[in-house]
Scaffold this motif. Structure first.
Motif, PDB file in Angstrom:
ATOM      1  N   LEU A  67       0.827  -1.208   0.000  1.00 59.92           N
ATOM      2  CA  LEU A  67       0.000   0.000   0.000  1.00 59.92           C
ATOM      3  C   LEU A  67       0.863   1.261   0.000  1.00 59.92           C
ATOM      4  O   LEU A  67       0.554   2.242  -0.694  1.00 59.92           O
ATOM      5  CB  LEU A  67      -0.931  -0.016   1.208  1.00 59.92           C
ATOM      6  CG  LEU A  67      -1.899  -1.218   1.301  1.00 59.92           C
ATOM      7  CD1 LEU A  67      -2.817  -1.076   2.503  1.00 59.92           C
ATOM      8  CD2 LEU A  67      -2.703  -1.373   0.027  1.00 59.92           C
ATOM      9  N   ILE A  68       1.948   1.242   0.770  1.00 61.53           N
ATOM     10  CA  ILE A  68       2.874   2.380   0.769  1.00 61.53           C
ATOM     11  C   ILE A  68       3.530   2.532  -0.605  1.00 61.53           C
ATOM     12  O   ILE A  68       3.690   3.652  -1.125  1.00 61.53           O
ATOM     13  CB  ILE A  68       3.931   2.213   1.870  1.00 61.53           C
ATOM     14  CG1 ILE A  68       3.275   2.219   3.255  1.00 61.53           C
ATOM     15  CG2 ILE A  68       4.989   3.321   1.777  1.00 61.53           C
ATOM     16  CD1 ILE A  68       4.222   1.841   4.380  1.00 61.53           C
ATOM     17  N   SER A  69       3.885   1.404  -1.207  1.00 62.24           N
ATOM     18  CA  SER A  69       4.496   1.437  -2.541  1.00 62.24           C
ATOM     19  C   SER A  69       3.517   1.978  -3.579  1.00 62.24           C
ATOM     20  O   SER A  69       3.920   2.701  -4.506  1.00 62.24           O
ATOM     21  CB  SER A  69       4.963   0.036  -2.940  1.00 62.24           C
ATOM     22  OG  SER A  69       5.965  -0.437  -2.059  1.00 62.24           O
ATOM     23  N   LEU A 100       1.241   4.200  -3.041  1.00 63.78           N
ATOM     24  CA  LEU A 100       1.252   5.649  -2.857  1.00 63.78           C
ATOM     25  C   LEU A 100       2.492   6.265  -3.498  1.00 63.78           C
ATOM     26  O   LEU A 100       2.420   7.325  -4.148  1.00 63.78           O
ATOM     27  CB  LEU A 100       1.209   5.972  -1.364  1.00 63.78           C
ATOM     28  CG  LEU A 100       1.267   7.461  -0.990  1.00 63.78           C
ATOM     29  CD1 LEU A 100       0.059   8.207  -1.550  1.00 63.78           C
ATOM     30  CD2 LEU A 100       1.337   7.615   0.536  1.00 63.78           C
ATOM     31  N   ALA A 155       2.066   6.304  -7.290  1.00 68.59           N
ATOM     32  CA  ALA A 155       1.049   7.275  -7.702  1.00 68.59           C
ATOM     33  C   ALA A 155       1.556   8.708  -7.608  1.00 68.59           C
ATOM     34  O   ALA A 155       1.183   9.568  -8.413  1.00 68.59           O
ATOM     35  CB  ALA A 155      -0.209   7.106  -6.857  1.00 68.59           C
ATOM     36  N   THR A 156       2.412   8.973  -6.625  1.00 69.05           N
ATOM     37  CA  THR A 156       2.921  10.340  -6.422  1.00 69.05           C
ATOM     38  C   THR A 156       4.308  10.552  -7.031  1.00 69.05           C
ATOM     39  O   THR A 156       4.910  11.597  -6.850  1.00 69.05           O
ATOM     40  CB  THR A 156       2.992  10.660  -4.917  1.00 69.05           C
ATOM     41  OG1 THR A 156       3.831   9.694  -4.260  1.00 69.05           O
ATOM     42  CG2 THR A 156       1.596  10.631  -4.298  1.00 69.05           C
ATOM     43  N   LEU A 171       9.335   6.227  -1.484  1.00 68.42           N
ATOM     44  CA  LEU A 171       8.228   5.554  -0.801  1.00 68.42           C
ATOM     45  C   LEU A 171       8.120   4.090  -1.219  1.00 68.42           C
ATOM     46  O   LEU A 171       7.745   3.224  -0.418  1.00 68.42           O
ATOM     47  CB  LEU A 171       6.908   6.270  -1.089  1.00 68.42           C
ATOM     48  CG  LEU A 171       6.623   7.535  -0.270  1.00 68.42           C
ATOM     49  CD1 LEU A 171       5.343   8.209  -0.760  1.00 68.42           C
ATOM     50  CD2 LEU A 171       6.529   7.216   1.216  1.00 68.42           C
ATOM     51  N   ALA A 205       0.927   1.749  -9.623  1.00 65.42           N
ATOM     52  CA  ALA A 205       0.290   2.010  -8.323  1.00 65.42           C
ATOM     53  C   ALA A 205      -0.942   1.128  -8.133  1.00 65.42           C
ATOM     54  O   ALA A 205      -1.148   0.554  -7.054  1.00 65.42           O
ATOM     55  CB  ALA A 205      -0.094   3.488  -8.214  1.00 65.42           C
ATOM     56  N   LEU A 241      -1.605  -1.817  -5.305  1.00 62.46           N
ATOM     57  CA  LEU A 241      -2.776  -1.756  -4.431  1.00 62.46           C
ATOM     58  C   LEU A 241      -3.549  -3.069  -4.447  1.00 62.46           C
ATOM     59  O   LEU A 241      -3.897  -3.616  -3.384  1.00 62.46           O
ATOM     60  CB  LEU A 241      -3.682  -0.606  -4.878  1.00 62.46           C
ATOM     61  CG  LEU A 241      -5.007  -0.439  -4.118  1.00 62.46           C
ATOM     62  CD1 LEU A 241      -4.747  -0.131  -2.645  1.00 62.46           C
ATOM     63  CD2 LEU A 241      -5.852   0.660  -4.752  1.00 62.46           C
TER      64      LEU A 241
END
Length: 459
Positions: free
Chosen positions: A98-100, A102, A105-106, A111, A180, A184
């Motif tokens: 989940l952190i990956s 993010l 995506a950003t 991260l 991303a 997820l």
């Protein structure tokens, strides 16, 4: 949390020990996704502008954290039980995805390194050791097979994850948004699947032995009937010989595994039959199958021929396979694939055989904690293997080379490492009795009192 209370995971009378391996597989098949990281390397490099060395960082850090969390968490796993360990693994491994997601995506690569490598790596380490000690207690008659079952799933995780990841990247896109979304979906899916292992796992009763099994009926060279504590094991040359053996065997296998997809494409890029991206993903899946099969096949074989003889095959024949790839691999795609499959089967078998090797040398007293400490060799190899292969390939590419010449130097290095490991394995001898734990003071002492006696004598 009563659900995680160790007393609630003790198997009731009549519980079949064959229900425990599926719990181990649920966790290991999930965390074994780490072996499919090479599928993410090309899209990450393209979307974030990374080098081959940089795109390997999440995988490398994940393996480092695997070894460190296994080493420092081994005692906690023994104390709190496999259900607690599997739950911690589930939380960390899924959160890492989940952190990956993010990070992708950003457009923040740090991260991805933090999530997949650091947080997810803790989940890898705790999850990896969570069922091993438990399965060896359920199967004292066949420790090699038991550890092979547990660790087989870790080797086979990429068999599922590689084509699945490739398909999702094709469906969602290989850009940062598609990566991303893929992260997820994988994080949520693995959380559900790993929960099956958390719910199913059980530990054997305090006094347990399979029907009709007698420990004295299995004498073999290097097998001890004494026990060595984790603290004393670190003081023995046997522990460090095995550390070198595991580290070098893993280094030789993990380098080719982490670079598998781009490596086979580079090897045959200038031939009449180049390898496509989907075929390269299939090659990664085949390597995962060999990795998985080798863990149960060779670990079970070690129950018959002994651990030392098994490692002679891993290290000696492995060096020959690398030699064949260097000199004949570019001429024959089937030969290249077969040699790579054999190498990865030895790589996986080495992981599955090492816990039983430790049990043979140090007994069952604290074998889980000793195994966790030995996995620091994996952490070291997780850095060395990819670093050697990627750094050599990057430098050769900068020098204008292409194709097989990108990897020739690194493969010769792997041969040298395997030969050093072969020598270290030959140096393994029975542990000196001065490192053994004192025997219980008198026969007939109940199991709990024997354990208390040992602890008091050690303190």
């Amino acid at each position: 949390m009563t659900f995680l209370d160790r007393s609630r995971t003790v198997a009731p009378p009549g519980w079949s020990r064959w229900l425990v391996p599926p719990a181990a597989l649920a966790v290991h098949l999930s965390i074994g996704q780490a072996y499919a990281w090479s599928v993410f390397k090309p899209p990450l490099e393209a979307s974030l502008g990374l080098s081959g060395t940089a795109s390997a960082l999440p995988f490398q850090l994940g393996i480092v954290m695997l070894g460190l969390s296994a080493a420092f968490g081994g005692t906690l796993v023994e104390r709190n039980g496999p259900r607690w360990a599997m739950c911690v693994s589930l939380i960390c491994f899924s959160s890492g995805f989940l952190i990956s997601a993010l990070g992708a995506a950003t457009h923040q690569y740090w991260l991805i390194v933090l999530g997949y490598g650091f947080v997810g790596g803790i989940g890898l380490g705790i999850g990896y050791i969570s069922p091993v000690s438990t399965l060896m207690k359920w199967f004292p008659d066949r420790p090699g097979m038991a550890t092979g079952i547990a660790i087989m799933g870790f080797g086979g995780g990429a068999l599922i994850a590689s084509p699945w990841s490739s398909q999702m990247l094709e469906s969602f896109g290989a850009d940062d948004a598609g990566i991303a979304t893929t992260f997820l979906v994988m994080g949520l899916s693995y959380a559900v699947f790993m929960s099956l292992g958390v719910l199913l796992v059980r530990v054997p009763p305090p006094v347990y032995a399979p029907a009709g099994w007698q420990p004295a009926a299995q004498p073999r060279a290097l097998v001890t009937t004494a026990d060595v504590s984790a603290r004393n094991a670190l003081r023995t040359p046997q522990f460090w010989c095995l550390w070198v053996v595991l580290c070098l065997n893993v280094t030789a296998g993990i380098g080719i595994l982490e670079k598998a997809a781009p490596m086979i494409k580079d090897y045959f890029a200038s031939t009449p039959t180049p390898v496509s991206a989907s075929a390269a993903a299939g090659f990664v899946a085949l390597l995962s199958l060999a990795n998985m099969t080798g863990r149960i096949l060779w670990a079970s074989t070690s129950d018959l021929i002994g651990r030392k003889s098994m490692y002679r095959i891993y290290l000696g024949a492995g060096a020959l396979m690398y030699f064949a790839i260097i000199h004949l691999g570019n001429d024959s795609k089937p030969l290249f694939i077969v040699c790579a499959l054999v190498i990865l089967s030895f790589y996986g078998g080495g992981f599955a055989t090492i816990p039983a090797y430790l049990k043979d040398l140090f007994g069952t007293y604290q074998v889980g904690a000793i195994h966790g400490r030995l996995l620091t060799a994996w952490s070291t190899a997780g850095v060395l293997g990819p670093l050697i292969v990627n750094r050599v390939a990057d430098s050769q590419e900068q020098a204008g080379h292409s194709g097989p010449s990108l990897y020739t130097t690194s493969l010769y290095i792997m041969i040298g490492l395997l030969l050093v490991g072969f020598v270290a394995n030959e140096l393994v001898r029975p542990v000196n009795p001065r490192f053994h734990e004192p025997r219980a003071p008198q026969e007939g002492t109940p199991a709990d009192e024997q354990q208390q006696s040992r602890q008091s004598q050690r303190s």
